[in-house]
Write a protein that holds these residues in place. Structure first.
Motif, PDB file in Angstrom:
ATOM      1  N   GLN A 521       2.694 -11.447 -15.059  1.00 21.81           N
ATOM      2  CA  GLN A 521       2.122 -10.552 -14.048  1.00 21.81           C
ATOM      3  C   GLN A 521       0.602 -10.424 -14.209  1.00 21.81           C
ATOM      4  O   GLN A 521      -0.116 -10.232 -13.223  1.00 21.81           O
ATOM      5  CB  GLN A 521       2.789  -9.177 -14.088  1.00 21.81           C
ATOM      6  N   ARG A 552      10.244  -5.998 -12.339  1.00 25.05           N
ATOM      7  CA  ARG A 552       9.544  -4.814 -11.830  1.00 25.05           C
ATOM      8  C   ARG A 552       8.037  -4.953 -11.996  1.00 25.05           C
ATOM      9  O   ARG A 552       7.268  -4.597 -11.097  1.00 25.05           O
ATOM     10  CB  ARG A 552      10.047  -3.563 -12.550  1.00 25.05           C
ATOM     11  N   ASP A 553       7.622  -5.482 -13.144  1.00 25.86           N
ATOM     12  CA  ASP A 553       6.190  -5.669 -13.373  1.00 25.86           C
ATOM     13  C   ASP A 553       5.613  -6.703 -12.410  1.00 25.86           C
ATOM     14  O   ASP A 553       4.498  -6.546 -11.908  1.00 25.86           O
ATOM     15  CB  ASP A 553       5.942  -6.101 -14.818  1.00 25.86           C
ATOM     16  N   ASP A 555       6.804  -7.378  -9.446  1.00 29.07           N
ATOM     17  CA  ASP A 555       6.786  -6.755  -8.116  1.00 29.07           C
ATOM     18  C   ASP A 555       5.579  -5.839  -7.963  1.00 29.07           C
ATOM     19  O   ASP A 555       4.918  -5.826  -6.911  1.00 29.07           O
ATOM     20  CB  ASP A 555       8.082  -5.971  -7.901  1.00 29.07           C
ATOM     21  N   GLN A 556       5.260  -5.080  -8.991  1.00 35.50           N
ATOM     22  CA  GLN A 556       4.083  -4.211  -8.949  1.00 35.50           C
ATOM     23  C   GLN A 556       2.804  -5.035  -8.824  1.00 35.50           C
ATOM     24  O   GLN A 556       1.892  -4.670  -8.074  1.00 35.50           O
ATOM     25  CB  GLN A 556       4.031  -3.330 -10.195  1.00 35.50           C
ATOM     26  N   HIS A 559       2.447  -6.264  -5.219  1.00 33.49           N
ATOM     27  CA  HIS A 559       1.915  -5.211  -4.346  1.00 33.49           C
ATOM     28  C   HIS A 559       0.420  -5.003  -4.588  1.00 33.49           C
ATOM     29  O   HIS A 559      -0.360  -4.843  -3.636  1.00 33.49           O
ATOM     30  CB  HIS A 559       2.662  -3.901  -4.592  1.00 33.49           C
ATOM     31  N   SER A 560       0.033  -5.008  -5.859  1.00 34.05           N
ATOM     32  CA  SER A 560      -1.361  -4.747  -6.204  1.00 34.05           C
ATOM     33  C   SER A 560      -2.294  -5.823  -5.667  1.00 34.05           C
ATOM     34  O   SER A 560      -3.345  -5.523  -5.081  1.00 34.05           O
ATOM     35  CB  SER A 560      -1.500  -4.644  -7.728  1.00 34.05           C
ATOM     36  N   LYS A 574       3.170  -2.283   0.891  1.00 39.48           N
ATOM     37  CA  LYS A 574       4.612  -2.093   0.759  1.00 39.48           C
ATOM     38  C   LYS A 574       5.342  -2.636   1.977  1.00 39.48           C
ATOM     39  O   LYS A 574       6.382  -3.293   1.854  1.00 39.48           O
ATOM     40  CB  LYS A 574       4.920  -0.603   0.578  1.00 39.48           C
TER      41      LYS A 574
END
Length: 591
Positions: A521, A552-553, A555-556, A559-560, A574
């Motif tokens: 990530q 999850r990391d 995915d974050q 988005h970032s 989102k």
């Protein structure tokens, strides 16, 4: 003249005597060639329009939904089949009857494609008083949040005024037997709606269906596996690495077909030494006769070797020991608010630990089996390409070995495949299709693959498949591991593909090769501008690996970088990611 046997509701089914009598009467009227004495005459079956929805991560819920839709047609109903991702919660208000198949994966997660639907359903206030529904929830009981998404759906629909046709079923990993039992009852209740008032179901208590082998076994499934010869096996990690990852080759024949992105299901066998120790410490004999539901009679040794999972504890096992021993320490772990402590206790213990600590607690072999979950197949993402590797199927397997509570322990399947089965011997296996993790149909579409550790497996398959088929789409791989010198899986293949240009970009993250840890990530953020440009050009994103942390990391990070390089607000980013899901441009194969 012979008659078709009349199905019936067993005594241990989750119905009151009145409900069971009514349903038995209904089934008798539906299946008997002549009236049953003493039962009231039953009216003709009703015909309904039934919405059949599915929320599937790996395809099992979709398979069951399609199967049930066919059954509805056979019974004179009009099914409408759709994924929950294709509708809005308000669309449910337009339906009068709905059957929902809902999968849960990872730590209680809804399937990726329906996360937007879930959020909307929980947030919106719609009136569903006209809807009659039932939920078939799929999950894995080895996880604490078993069938959580199905439970949420069921409870939310009831809150919004919908009425249950049939109590929610929570099915473990072996879905076919509970599906078969639930199907017959649900079809009977659907046919009875509006023809004769059925006894109401009390409360919202779910029926938890235990895992058990299916009696209907298509060719080469978990219930009728193909026995593949081990033709290749070697370490992918260096001898000095702190862990072992192996490359496994299984020889198939022309009758076994798979596609890039599918998984290999392995029917594992528990370690014979552990089975023998467990039986001895319990004070039982190996050839004690036992009954395994849906399988039949066998010995205790066979049951613990092939049918039951006992290397990992579950809440049910702890609860059984707590009740038998009146142990306050075990009982204190069971309240809902102690979930974190229970998880910690379960994580690195097995049945043998409780057997040794509480001798004499289990009085009979059958009592033991009643508390154990069934031994589920192990699924491994296939790392070979049918176009490149022909009938040799490859898997990339992290061998689980660790020490805890003064015992050496190991993964059931990984140690079997790496140590207990010799080259040339055969492994019972089957193909688990993963229709939601496929290469794009358009061969020129760029793809971005994010797969640390054994998450590299499907992407090795993708890369070889695209190369063998001459696909010209660009390929970008993010791969991560501990150290380049010891854990660079398929290093020669990947660097060769990068040198040839087939692998357009190869970005690695070796967490322990520098003072501060770097993960995939972090590389995504580092190359965020280029990542965004690939997205803007229609690239598909694929993620494979650990669901609880890595996915999850990642995915974050996604988005970032979309916020930053796409000049979007958090809400807009989102919505962009949600649209990627809807358009089939964001795929996850996580566990």
């Amino acid at each position: 003249m012979s008659h078709t046997p009349v199905p019936y509701i067993p005594e241990n089914a989750p119905f009151s005597p009145a409900q069971r009598a009514w349903l038995n009467g209904l089934l008798a009227g539906m299946f008997s060639a002549s009236p049953v004495p003493g039962l009231p005459a039953l009216p003709a079956r009703a015909s309904h329009s039934v919405a059949v929805y599915f929320a599937s991560q790996s395809g099992t819920a979709e398979r069951l939904a399609k199967k049930f839709a066919k059954e509805l047609k056979t019974h004179g109903h009009q099914p409408q089949l759709a994924c929950l991702s294709s509708i809005a919660p308000a669309d449910l208000a337009k339906q009068t009857h709905a059957v929902i198949f809902a999968s849960t994966y990872g730590d209680g997660e809804a399937p990726d494609s329906v996360k937007s639907f879930r959020e909307s359903l929980l947030a919106e206030s719609i009136v569903l008083n006209k809807l009659k529904y039932t939920v078939f929830a799929l999950g894995d009981s080895s996880y604490e949040q078993f069938c959580r998404f199905g439970v949420e759906l069921d409870e939310r629909l009831a809150e919004l005024g919908a009425q249950r046709i049939e109590a929610r079923v929570e099915s473990d990993v072996d879905v076919d037997p509970p599906f078969a039992a639930w199907k017959d009852v649900t079809l009977a209740r659907l046919s009875a709606i509006d023809t004769e008032k059925a006894p109401a179901l009390s409360g919202s208590t779910a029926v938890t269906a235990p895992a058990s082998p299916s009696t209907e076994a298509p060719r080469y499934t978990r219930d009728n596996p193909f026995h593949a010869e081990i033709v290749a096996r070697h370490a992918l990690t260096n001898d000095i690495s702190s862990k072992l990852t192996i490359h496994l080759g299984l020889q198939l024949d022309e009758s076994v077909k798979y596609e890039a992105g599918d998984a290999c299901g392995v029917l594992a066998e528990n370690d014979p030494a552990l089975v023998d120790e467990t039986i001895a410490k319990l004070g039982f004999v190996p050839d004690a006769p036992v009954e395994v539901p849906k399988f039949g009679s066998c010995t205790l040794q066979q049951a613990l070797s092939h049918h039951y999972q006992h290397t990992r504890l579950t809440r049910k096992i702890v609860q059984a020991f707590a009740e038998k021993t009146q142990c306050k320490t075990l009982a204190a772990l069971l309240p809902a608010e102690q979930g974190a402590h229970l998880d910690s206790f379960l994580w690195d213990r097995g049945l043998i630990d409780l057997v040794l600590e509480y001798p004499g607690a289990i009085e009979s072999p059958q009592e033991l089996l009643a508390m154990l979950p069934r031994l589920a197949p192990r699924l491994y993402s296939i790392s070979s390409s049918p176009a490149k590797h022909g009938n040799e199927l490859n898997c990339t397997i992290a061998v689980v070995r660790y020490r805890s509570h003064n015992r050496e322990r190991g993964g059931v399947a990984s140690t079997m495949l790496s140590e207990r089965i010799a080259m040339g011997e055969r492994v019972p296996m089957y193909i688990q299709p993963n229709k939601r993790f496929r290469l794009p149909q358009e061969s020129s579409t760029p793809i971005i693959m994010i797969g640390p550790g054994t998450g590299i497996a499907p992407f090795r398959s993708f890369l070889h498949e695209r190369e063998a088929l001459g696909h010209k789409g660009r390929n970008w791989l993010f791969f991560g591991e501990r150290s380049a010198s010891t854990d660079f899986l398929y290093e020669q293949e990947l660097t060769s593909m990068a040198a040839s240009g087939h692998l357009t970009r190869l970005d690695t993250a070796f967490s322990r090769d520098q003072a501060h840890k770097i993960y995939v990530q972090d590389r995504m953020i580092e190359h965020g501008s280029m990542f965004w440009s690939w997205l803007a050009e229609g690239a598909r994103v694929y993620v494979c690996g650990d669901a609880s942390r890595m996915a999850r990391d990642v995915d974050q990070a996604l988005h970032s970088l979309i916020e930053t390089h796409g000049a979007m607000s958090a809400d807009a980013a989102k919505e962009y990611v949600s649209q990627m899901h809807d358009d089939g441009r964001y795929h996850k194969d996580v566990y």
